[in-house]
Design a protein around this motif. Sequence first.
Motif, PDB file in Angstrom:
ATOM      1  N   ASN A 142       0.863  -1.340   0.039  1.00 23.47           N
ATOM      2  CA  ASN A 142       0.144   0.120  -0.047  1.00 23.47           C
ATOM      3  C   ASN A 142       0.836   1.400   0.026  1.00 23.47           C
ATOM      4  OD1 ASN A 142      -2.395  -1.526   0.070  1.00 23.47           O
ATOM      5  ND2 ASN A 142      -2.016  -1.701   2.534  1.00 23.47           N
ATOM      6  N   LEU A 143       2.141   1.201  -0.580  1.00 19.12           N
ATOM      7  CA  LEU A 143       2.819   2.307  -0.783  1.00 19.12           C
ATOM      8  C   LEU A 143       3.521   2.678  -1.985  1.00 19.12           C
ATOM      9  CD1 LEU A 143       5.278   1.583   2.482  1.00 19.12           C
ATOM     10  CD2 LEU A 143       3.398   3.154   2.234  1.00 19.12           C
ATOM     11  N   ILE A 144       3.319   1.824  -2.943  1.00 17.49           N
ATOM     12  CA  ILE A 144       3.742   2.137  -4.421  1.00 17.49           C
ATOM     13  C   ILE A 144       2.596   2.223  -5.375  1.00 17.49           C
ATOM     14  CG2 ILE A 144       5.159   1.327  -6.148  1.00 17.49           C
ATOM     15  CD1 ILE A 144       6.922   1.999  -3.695  1.00 17.49           C
ATOM     16  N   SER A 145       2.583   3.255  -5.881  1.00 21.85           N
ATOM     17  CA  SER A 145       1.413   3.385  -7.174  1.00 21.85           C
ATOM     18  C   SER A 145       2.182   3.265  -8.452  1.00 21.85           C
ATOM     19  CB  SER A 145       0.839   4.702  -6.980  1.00 21.85           C
ATOM     20  OG  SER A 145       1.756   5.777  -7.197  1.00 21.85           O
ATOM     21  N   CYS A 146       1.334   3.448  -9.780  1.00 23.87           N
ATOM     22  CA  CYS A 146       1.765   3.643 -11.046  1.00 23.87           C
ATOM     23  C   CYS A 146       2.902   5.022 -10.915  1.00 23.87           C
ATOM     24  CB  CYS A 146       0.912   3.519 -11.810  1.00 23.87           C
ATOM     25  SG  CYS A 146      -0.131   2.011 -12.063  1.00 23.87           S
ATOM     26  N   GLY A 147       2.201   5.819 -10.320  1.00 24.00           N
ATOM     27  CA  GLY A 147       2.808   7.099 -10.269  1.00 24.00           C
ATOM     28  C   GLY A 147       4.387   7.228  -9.584  1.00 24.00           C
ATOM     29  N   SER A 148       4.588   6.247  -8.839  1.00 27.55           N
ATOM     30  CA  SER A 148       5.578   6.186  -8.167  1.00 27.55           C
ATOM     31  C   SER A 148       7.123   6.034  -9.226  1.00 27.55           C
ATOM     32  CB  SER A 148       5.751   5.046  -7.288  1.00 27.55           C
ATOM     33  OG  SER A 148       4.764   5.299  -6.117  1.00 27.55           O
ATOM     34  N   CYS A 149       6.761   5.471 -10.210  1.00 23.62           N
ATOM     35  CA  CYS A 149       7.740   4.947 -11.004  1.00 23.62           C
ATOM     36  C   CYS A 149       7.506   5.968 -12.436  1.00 23.62           C
ATOM     37  CB  CYS A 149       7.707   3.409 -11.315  1.00 23.62           C
ATOM     38  SG  CYS A 149       8.375   2.185 -10.018  1.00 23.62           S
ATOM     39  N   HIS A 150       6.338   6.606 -12.276  1.00 32.38           N
ATOM     40  CA  HIS A 150       6.223   7.154 -13.682  1.00 32.38           C
ATOM     41  C   HIS A 150       5.598   8.611 -13.185  1.00 32.38           C
ATOM     42  CE1 HIS A 150       6.625   4.003 -16.185  1.00 32.38           C
ATOM     43  NE2 HIS A 150       5.973   3.139 -15.324  1.00 32.38           N
ATOM     44  N   GLN A 151       6.553   9.626 -12.855  1.00 35.10           N
ATOM     45  CA  GLN A 151       6.422  10.792 -12.122  1.00 35.10           C
ATOM     46  C   GLN A 151       6.037  11.818 -13.180  1.00 35.10           C
ATOM     47  OE1 GLN A 151      10.381  10.308 -10.647  1.00 35.10           O
ATOM     48  NE2 GLN A 151       9.604  10.334  -8.441  1.00 35.10           N
ATOM     49  N   PRO A 152       5.098  12.603 -12.934  1.00 31.62           N
ATOM     50  CA  PRO A 152       4.661  13.827 -14.107  1.00 31.62           C
ATOM     51  C   PRO A 152       5.689  14.758 -14.459  1.00 31.62           C
ATOM     52  CG  PRO A 152       2.808  13.349 -12.445  1.00 31.62           C
ATOM     53  CD  PRO A 152       3.955  12.593 -11.860  1.00 31.62           C
ATOM     54  N   PHE A 153       6.243  15.088 -13.430  1.00 37.90           N
ATOM     55  CA  PHE A 153       7.430  16.078 -13.516  1.00 37.90           C
ATOM     56  C   PHE A 153       8.540  15.311 -14.456  1.00 37.90           C
ATOM     57  CE2 PHE A 153       9.225  14.139  -9.600  1.00 37.90           C
ATOM     58  CZ  PHE A 153      10.601  14.129 -10.179  1.00 37.90           C
ATOM     59  N   ALA A 154       8.943  14.215 -14.445  1.00 38.59           N
ATOM     60  CA  ALA A 154       9.752  13.411 -15.029  1.00 38.59           C
ATOM     61  C   ALA A 154       9.164  12.859 -16.473  1.00 38.59           C
ATOM     62  CB  ALA A 154      10.365  12.511 -14.146  1.00 38.59           C
ATOM     63  N   ALA A 155       8.194  13.460 -17.028  1.00 41.76           N
ATOM     64  CA  ALA A 155       7.581  12.997 -18.282  1.00 41.76           C
ATOM     65  C   ALA A 155       7.054  11.591 -18.205  1.00 41.76           C
ATOM     66  CB  ALA A 155       8.446  13.467 -19.339  1.00 41.76           C
ATOM     67  N   PHE A 156       6.662  11.201 -16.745  1.00 38.41           N
ATOM     68  CA  PHE A 156       6.251   9.927 -16.458  1.00 38.41           C
ATOM     69  C   PHE A 156       7.029   8.806 -16.583  1.00 38.41           C
ATOM     70  CE2 PHE A 156       2.335  12.245 -17.096  1.00 38.41           C
ATOM     71  CZ  PHE A 156       1.717  12.130 -15.957  1.00 38.41           C
ATOM     72  N   SER A 157       8.350   9.278 -16.189  1.00 38.80           N
ATOM     73  CA  SER A 157       9.553   8.194 -16.127  1.00 38.80           C
ATOM     74  C   SER A 157       9.897   8.303 -14.690  1.00 38.80           C
ATOM     75  CB  SER A 157      10.690   8.607 -16.875  1.00 38.80           C
ATOM     76  OG  SER A 157      11.278   9.789 -16.594  1.00 38.80           O
ATOM     77  N   GLN A 158      10.958   7.664 -14.073  1.00 35.40           N
ATOM     78  CA  GLN A 158      11.300   7.820 -12.570  1.00 35.40           C
ATOM     79  C   GLN A 158      12.599   8.576 -12.730  1.00 35.40           C
ATOM     80  OE1 GLN A 158      11.489   4.181 -10.452  1.00 35.40           O
ATOM     81  NE2 GLN A 158      11.146   5.078  -8.435  1.00 35.40           N
ATOM     82  N   PHE A 159      12.542   9.732 -12.400  1.00 32.28           N
ATOM     83  CA  PHE A 159      13.616  10.608 -12.469  1.00 32.28           C
ATOM     84  C   PHE A 159      14.965  10.168 -11.671  1.00 32.28           C
ATOM     85  CE2 PHE A 159      16.533  14.376 -11.395  1.00 32.28           C
ATOM     86  CZ  PHE A 159      16.577  14.786 -12.604  1.00 32.28           C
ATOM     87  N   GLY A 160      16.035   9.977 -12.107  1.00 33.05           N
ATOM     88  CA  GLY A 160      17.146   9.921 -11.217  1.00 33.05           C
ATOM     89  C   GLY A 160      17.352   8.358 -11.036  1.00 33.05           C
ATOM     90  N   HIS A 161      16.480   7.509 -11.248  1.00 30.16           N
ATOM     91  CA  HIS A 161      16.909   6.094 -10.914  1.00 30.16           C
ATOM     92  C   HIS A 161      17.121   5.062 -12.169  1.00 30.16           C
ATOM     93  CE1 HIS A 161      15.336   6.079  -6.454  1.00 30.16           C
ATOM     94  NE2 HIS A 161      14.442   6.735  -7.143  1.00 30.16           N
ATOM     95  N   ASP A 162      18.096   4.394 -11.888  1.00 31.31           N
ATOM     96  CA  ASP A 162      18.489   3.653 -13.226  1.00 31.31           C
ATOM     97  C   ASP A 162      17.302   2.485 -13.454  1.00 31.31           C
ATOM     98  OD1 ASP A 162      19.136   2.095 -11.050  1.00 31.31           O
ATOM     99  OD2 ASP A 162      21.089   1.664 -11.674  1.00 31.31           O
TER     100      ASP A 162
ATOM    101  N   ASP B 170      18.602  -0.134 -19.052  1.00 26.71           N
ATOM    102  CA  ASP B 170      19.073  -0.451 -17.901  1.00 26.71           C
ATOM    103  C   ASP B 170      19.535   1.051 -17.127  1.00 26.71           C
ATOM    104  OD1 ASP B 170      21.425   0.137 -19.489  1.00 26.71           O
ATOM    105  OD2 ASP B 170      22.077  -1.923 -18.744  1.00 26.71           O
ATOM    106  N   GLY B 171      19.164   2.175 -17.762  1.00 29.94           N
ATOM    107  CA  GLY B 171      19.643   3.231 -17.065  1.00 29.94           C
ATOM    108  C   GLY B 171      21.052   3.427 -16.910  1.00 29.94           C
ATOM    109  N   ARG B 172      21.899   3.044 -17.865  1.00 29.92           N
ATOM    110  CA  ARG B 172      23.289   3.083 -17.356  1.00 29.92           C
ATOM    111  C   ARG B 172      23.945   4.400 -17.878  1.00 29.92           C
ATOM    112  NH1 ARG B 172      26.125  -1.459 -21.328  1.00 29.92           N
ATOM    113  NH2 ARG B 172      24.141  -2.406 -20.752  1.00 29.92           N
ATOM    114  N   PHE B 173      23.443   5.294 -18.735  1.00 28.75           N
ATOM    115  CA  PHE B 173      23.771   6.556 -19.135  1.00 28.75           C
ATOM    116  C   PHE B 173      22.987   7.648 -18.429  1.00 28.75           C
ATOM    117  CE2 PHE B 173      24.805   4.414 -23.237  1.00 28.75           C
ATOM    118  CZ  PHE B 173      26.326   3.879 -22.657  1.00 28.75           C
TER     119      PHE B 173
END
Length: 373
Positions: A96-116, A309-312
Amino acid sequence: MVQQRKKGGIAAMKGRLLQYGIIGAVVASVAVYGCSSKDSPATPAPIEDPSLADINFRVPQGWDAPVYNFSGNPLTVNGFKLGRKLFFETRLSSDNLISCGSCHQPFAAFSQFGHDVSHGVDEKVGVRNSPALFNLNWHTSFFWDGGVIHMELQPAAPITNPDEMNETLQGVLTKLQGDATYRQLFKEAFGDEQVTTERVFKSISQFMGLMVSANSRYDKYKRNEAGGTLSAEELDGLSVFQAKCASCHKEPLFSDFTFRNNGLALKPNKKGLIDSGRGHITPFEATSLYRFKVPSLRNLKFTPPYMHDGRFETIDQVLDHYTSGIQQTPNLDPLLASGSIALSATERNALKAFLNTLNDEEFVKDPRFQEPR
């Protein structure tokens, strides 16, 4: 409605469902999913949120017709409103802590900013970067390996993935059906209070399907609109892009949605395994190994890090890869057979300048797509 696929597409979808261990869960939910297949939208409720005054899907000027067009899922204010709430609902996860929006954030164009790679329940991590979500109606498949081919089935994978949301579909239905607020929202959207997987997935698809990013400076330039002026360097960058990048990143979506091996060095992922990409879905096709879906180049400002894999971490690292880092791995795309894409310093700077014109500030700030309070 999404275009139908033949046996190959069905096999790919089954491969993805098997990957997440949810084929049984999906089959078990067929009766629940199908019981409301003839739902029609309920009587519209008064619009209390001014941002929801314009819930309409429009194909941007010059774009092809989408694959998914809401013909089987009529877009309504109430359906969109329900889908938005579900997208940001943490009770879709087991803790009950993780939503779709946790990994797809609006301010990051619905990606997960800063996480590989994606971060899920109980501080678990996945093996792939959370892809940005926009212009999904034009996608022919979903996820880096294309393992799901219908937008209305896509939510099942992260919900049931043990490293992401780790919930069962029945668990989701039980939680939502037990909430009076949700029962009312389902009634407003579908005519009665019944919560089914079909209604959950259709409403989320209404929310995701309306997330169209088509108001970057590049878009306004193409439409000859105010705010669409490109500098001489940016126009040079457009020419460089069209000569050296557009074969895979096709305008105006800046992806052709095919699967390609772009020469990344093969290295173990977070699970200690080499990610086979598309090969995970079609393991008996040797030519699919190490191929991943071509991502869009829109909104790169908001979506680091890059690659499956967010390597770059930076665009410069991405360009370094293409100019000097391509590896001769199995199934390397023929367009990269020479081992590099030549870019002079001037071309490189111009290309970077052009890529910045693809950032859509209006999209990431659109109040319709923000988490409801």
